[in-house]
Motif scaffolding. Structure first.
Motif, PDB file in Angstrom:
ATOM      1  N   TYR A  39       0.839  -1.202   0.000  1.00  0.00           N
ATOM      2  CA  TYR A  39       0.000   0.000   0.000  1.00  0.00           C
ATOM      3  C   TYR A  39       0.876   1.255   0.000  1.00  0.00           C
ATOM      4  O   TYR A  39       0.575   2.231  -0.713  1.00  0.00           O
ATOM      5  CB  TYR A  39      -0.915  -0.016   1.216  1.00  0.00           C
ATOM      6  N   CYS A  40       1.976   1.226   0.754  1.00  0.00           N
ATOM      7  CA  CYS A  40       2.872   2.380   0.790  1.00  0.00           C
ATOM      8  C   CYS A  40       3.504   2.634  -0.571  1.00  0.00           C
ATOM      9  O   CYS A  40       3.658   3.790  -0.998  1.00  0.00           O
ATOM     10  CB  CYS A  40       3.938   2.181   1.858  1.00  0.00           C
ATOM     11  N   PHE A  41       3.878   1.566  -1.288  1.00  0.00           N
ATOM     12  CA  PHE A  41       4.362   1.730  -2.657  1.00  0.00           C
ATOM     13  C   PHE A  41       3.297   2.392  -3.527  1.00  0.00           C
ATOM     14  O   PHE A  41       3.590   3.301  -4.317  1.00  0.00           O
ATOM     15  CB  PHE A  41       4.748   0.377  -3.253  1.00  0.00           C
ATOM     16  N   SER A  42       2.063   1.950  -3.411  1.00  0.00           N
ATOM     17  CA  SER A  42       0.988   2.518  -4.219  1.00  0.00           C
ATOM     18  C   SER A  42       0.766   3.985  -3.897  1.00  0.00           C
ATOM     19  O   SER A  42       0.545   4.813  -4.796  1.00  0.00           O
ATOM     20  CB  SER A  42      -0.311   1.731  -3.996  1.00  0.00           C
ATOM     21  N   VAL A  43       0.839   4.333  -2.621  1.00  0.00           N
ATOM     22  CA  VAL A  43       0.682   5.732  -2.208  1.00  0.00           C
ATOM     23  C   VAL A  43       1.794   6.584  -2.806  1.00  0.00           C
ATOM     24  O   VAL A  43       1.550   7.665  -3.370  1.00  0.00           O
ATOM     25  CB  VAL A  43       0.680   5.843  -0.670  1.00  0.00           C
ATOM     26  N   LEU A  44       3.027   6.105  -2.694  1.00  0.00           N
ATOM     27  CA  LEU A  44       4.158   6.874  -3.210  1.00  0.00           C
ATOM     28  C   LEU A  44       4.087   7.034  -4.723  1.00  0.00           C
ATOM     29  O   LEU A  44       4.273   8.138  -5.253  1.00  0.00           O
ATOM     30  CB  LEU A  44       5.470   6.194  -2.810  1.00  0.00           C
ATOM     31  N   LEU A  45       3.807   5.946  -5.447  1.00  0.00           N
ATOM     32  CA  LEU A  45       3.750   6.034  -6.902  1.00  0.00           C
ATOM     33  C   LEU A  45       2.606   6.930  -7.368  1.00  0.00           C
ATOM     34  O   LEU A  45       2.751   7.680  -8.335  1.00  0.00           O
ATOM     35  CB  LEU A  45       3.625   4.639  -7.502  1.00  0.00           C
ATOM     36  N   GLY A  53      -4.919   8.713  -5.227  1.00  0.00           N
ATOM     37  CA  GLY A  53      -4.328   7.686  -4.387  1.00  0.00           C
ATOM     38  C   GLY A  53      -4.983   6.340  -4.585  1.00  0.00           C
ATOM     39  O   GLY A  53      -6.036   6.214  -5.222  1.00  0.00           O
ATOM     40  N   PRO A  54      -4.392   5.288  -4.045  1.00  0.00           N
ATOM     41  CA  PRO A  54      -4.954   3.937  -4.181  1.00  0.00           C
ATOM     42  C   PRO A  54      -6.257   3.823  -3.401  1.00  0.00           C
ATOM     43  O   PRO A  54      -6.529   4.613  -2.493  1.00  0.00           O
ATOM     44  CB  PRO A  54      -3.866   3.048  -3.570  1.00  0.00           C
ATOM     45  N   PRO A  55      -7.086   2.834  -3.731  1.00  0.00           N
ATOM     46  CA  PRO A  55      -8.329   2.628  -2.984  1.00  0.00           C
ATOM     47  C   PRO A  55      -8.027   2.254  -1.535  1.00  0.00           C
ATOM     48  O   PRO A  55      -6.945   1.728  -1.229  1.00  0.00           O
ATOM     49  CB  PRO A  55      -9.009   1.481  -3.732  1.00  0.00           C
ATOM     50  N   PRO A  56      -8.977   2.518  -0.646  1.00  0.00           N
ATOM     51  CA  PRO A  56      -8.759   2.189   0.765  1.00  0.00           C
ATOM     52  C   PRO A  56      -8.478   0.707   0.962  1.00  0.00           C
ATOM     53  O   PRO A  56      -9.004  -0.152   0.250  1.00  0.00           O
ATOM     54  CB  PRO A  56     -10.074   2.601   1.431  1.00  0.00           C
ATOM     55  N   LEU A  57      -7.645   0.427   1.959  1.00  0.00           N
ATOM     56  CA  LEU A  57      -7.357  -0.958   2.310  1.00  0.00           C
ATOM     57  C   LEU A  57      -8.504  -1.601   3.079  1.00  0.00           C
ATOM     58  O   LEU A  57      -8.656  -2.817   3.085  1.00  0.00           O
ATOM     59  CB  LEU A  57      -6.086  -1.028   3.177  1.00  0.00           C
ATOM     60  N   GLY A  58      -9.267  -0.777   3.748  1.00  0.00           N
ATOM     61  CA  GLY A  58     -10.351  -1.314   4.559  1.00  0.00           C
ATOM     62  C   GLY A  58      -9.842  -2.068   5.777  1.00  0.00           C
ATOM     63  O   GLY A  58     -10.396  -3.098   6.166  1.00  0.00           O
ATOM     64  N   ILE A  59      -8.776  -1.566   6.376  1.00  0.00           N
ATOM     65  CA  ILE A  59      -8.154  -2.245   7.514  1.00  0.00           C
ATOM     66  C   ILE A  59      -9.019  -2.091   8.759  1.00  0.00           C
ATOM     67  O   ILE A  59      -9.474  -1.001   9.078  1.00  0.00           O
ATOM     68  CB  ILE A  59      -6.753  -1.669   7.786  1.00  0.00           C
ATOM     69  N   GLY A  96      -2.021   6.440   9.017  1.00  0.00           N
ATOM     70  CA  GLY A  96      -0.600   6.496   9.335  1.00  0.00           C
ATOM     71  C   GLY A  96       0.267   5.996   8.190  1.00  0.00           C
ATOM     72  O   GLY A  96       1.307   6.585   7.876  1.00  0.00           O
ATOM     73  N   LEU A  97      -0.136   4.909   7.557  1.00  0.00           N
ATOM     74  CA  LEU A  97       0.614   4.390   6.412  1.00  0.00           C
ATOM     75  C   LEU A  97       0.659   5.412   5.284  1.00  0.00           C
ATOM     76  O   LEU A  97       1.710   5.657   4.679  1.00  0.00           O
ATOM     77  CB  LEU A  97      -0.018   3.095   5.913  1.00  0.00           C
ATOM     78  N   ARG A  98      -0.479   6.006   5.008  1.00  0.00           N
ATOM     79  CA  ARG A  98      -0.561   6.983   3.924  1.00  0.00           C
ATOM     80  C   ARG A  98       0.324   8.196   4.216  1.00  0.00           C
ATOM     81  O   ARG A  98       1.090   8.655   3.354  1.00  0.00           O
ATOM     82  CB  ARG A  98      -2.020   7.403   3.735  1.00  0.00           C
ATOM     83  N   ASP A  99       0.237   8.710   5.433  1.00  0.00           N
ATOM     84  CA  ASP A  99       1.006   9.907   5.779  1.00  0.00           C
ATOM     85  C   ASP A  99       2.507   9.637   5.795  1.00  0.00           C
ATOM     86  O   ASP A  99       3.294  10.394   5.222  1.00  0.00           O
ATOM     87  CB  ASP A  99       0.574  10.429   7.150  1.00  0.00           C
ATOM     88  N   TYR A 100       2.905   8.537   6.449  1.00  0.00           N
ATOM     89  CA  TYR A 100       4.335   8.317   6.648  1.00  0.00           C
ATOM     90  C   TYR A 100       5.000   7.643   5.465  1.00  0.00           C
ATOM     91  O   TYR A 100       6.231   7.698   5.340  1.00  0.00           O
ATOM     92  CB  TYR A 100       4.569   7.582   7.960  1.00  0.00           C
ATOM     93  N   ALA A 101       4.237   7.025   4.560  1.00  0.00           N
ATOM     94  CA  ALA A 101       4.829   6.564   3.302  1.00  0.00           C
ATOM     95  C   ALA A 101       5.430   7.747   2.552  1.00  0.00           C
ATOM     96  O   ALA A 101       6.537   7.665   2.012  1.00  0.00           O
ATOM     97  CB  ALA A 101       3.767   5.874   2.447  1.00  0.00           C
TER      98      ALA A 101
END
Length: 230
Positions: A39-45, A53-59, A96-101
């Motif tokens: 997911y972090c790769f997808s956010v960065l790319l 941005g990529p679709p939500p992970l739904g975590i 957090g993943l989205r922001d810190y990626a």
């Protein structure tokens, strides 16, 4: 209350009393850990492509502290740090993943921002920080099991903190004492380190749940082709 701290070489922010964070490894049971660095790769790319941005992970997971680390994977398989920033503030995992990626890839002050051309050479690691406990003293932790965050008074009664993730001491081949002294220096303590001063340290120990993937791992799942990007 927030304090500024460093892990290894990066910067984090978070509550001064990390022992109040109650996330445990058991709470992560059933979580698809491999999806997190992808997911972090997808956010960065998506950011580098100026795309949505990529679709939500739904975590479905509780709030927790985390770190995102980017490494360059060299031809011999060794890794070279390219960026690492995280937070000790418990926050929604996907946020957090989205922001810190992006923060770790683009705003680590030690490095130039990661470019799209570099992405195929990278690996991404996610460290979810759990099982926070107050240490009885600066030696109350185990190498290879615990990460540590120390707080100490550096100058003019200003509290400073610094942290190493669980793998750091073992990877460097340090003893506990060497780790503590290194962490004091990373936190900016420049005076002579005495045992008397070490005893003033407030230590919090924690563990981490870690997941890593390379760009090629991401590409296999997302249908992209590895190789140079322009």
């Amino acid at each position: 209350v927030s304090t500024q701290s460093t892990w290894g070489f990066g910067t984090v922010e978070g509550p001064s009393n990390c022992a109040e964070i109650m996330a445990t490894k058991e709470e992560l049971a059933g979580l698809d850990l491999a999806a997190l660095p992808r997911y972090c790769f997808s956010v960065l790319l998506s950011h580098l492509d100026s795309a949505a941005g990529p679709p939500p992970l739904g975590i479905r997971a509780g709030d927790m502290p985390l770190f995102v680390t980017w490494n360059v994977v060299q031809k011999d398989g060794d890794k070279r740090l390219r960026g690492c920033i995280g937070t000790f503030s418990a926050m929604p995992l996907e946020e957090g993943l989205r922001d810190y990626a992006l923060t770790s890839a683009l705003r680590d002050s030690r490095f130039k921002p990661i470019t799209k051309r570099e992405v195929p050479t990278l690996a991404c690691s996610i460290s979810l920080l759990v099982n926070f406990e107050a240490g009885a003293d600066y030696m109350d932790w185990e190498i290879g099991i615990h990460g540590i965050r120390i707080e100490f008074v550096k100058e003019k009664e200003r509290t400073t903190s610094a942290t190493y993730l669980p793998e750091v001491a073992a990877e460097q081949g340090w003893t506990k004492l060497e780790t503590i002294d290194s962490l004091l220096r990373k936190g900016g303590y420049r005076a002579t380190i005495t045992d008397e001063f070490r005893r003033t340290i407030r230590l919090t120990r924690y563990q981490s749940v870690k997941a890593t993937c390379s760009y090629n791992d991401w590409a296999l799942v997302n249908g992209s082709v590895g190789g140079p990007m322009v």
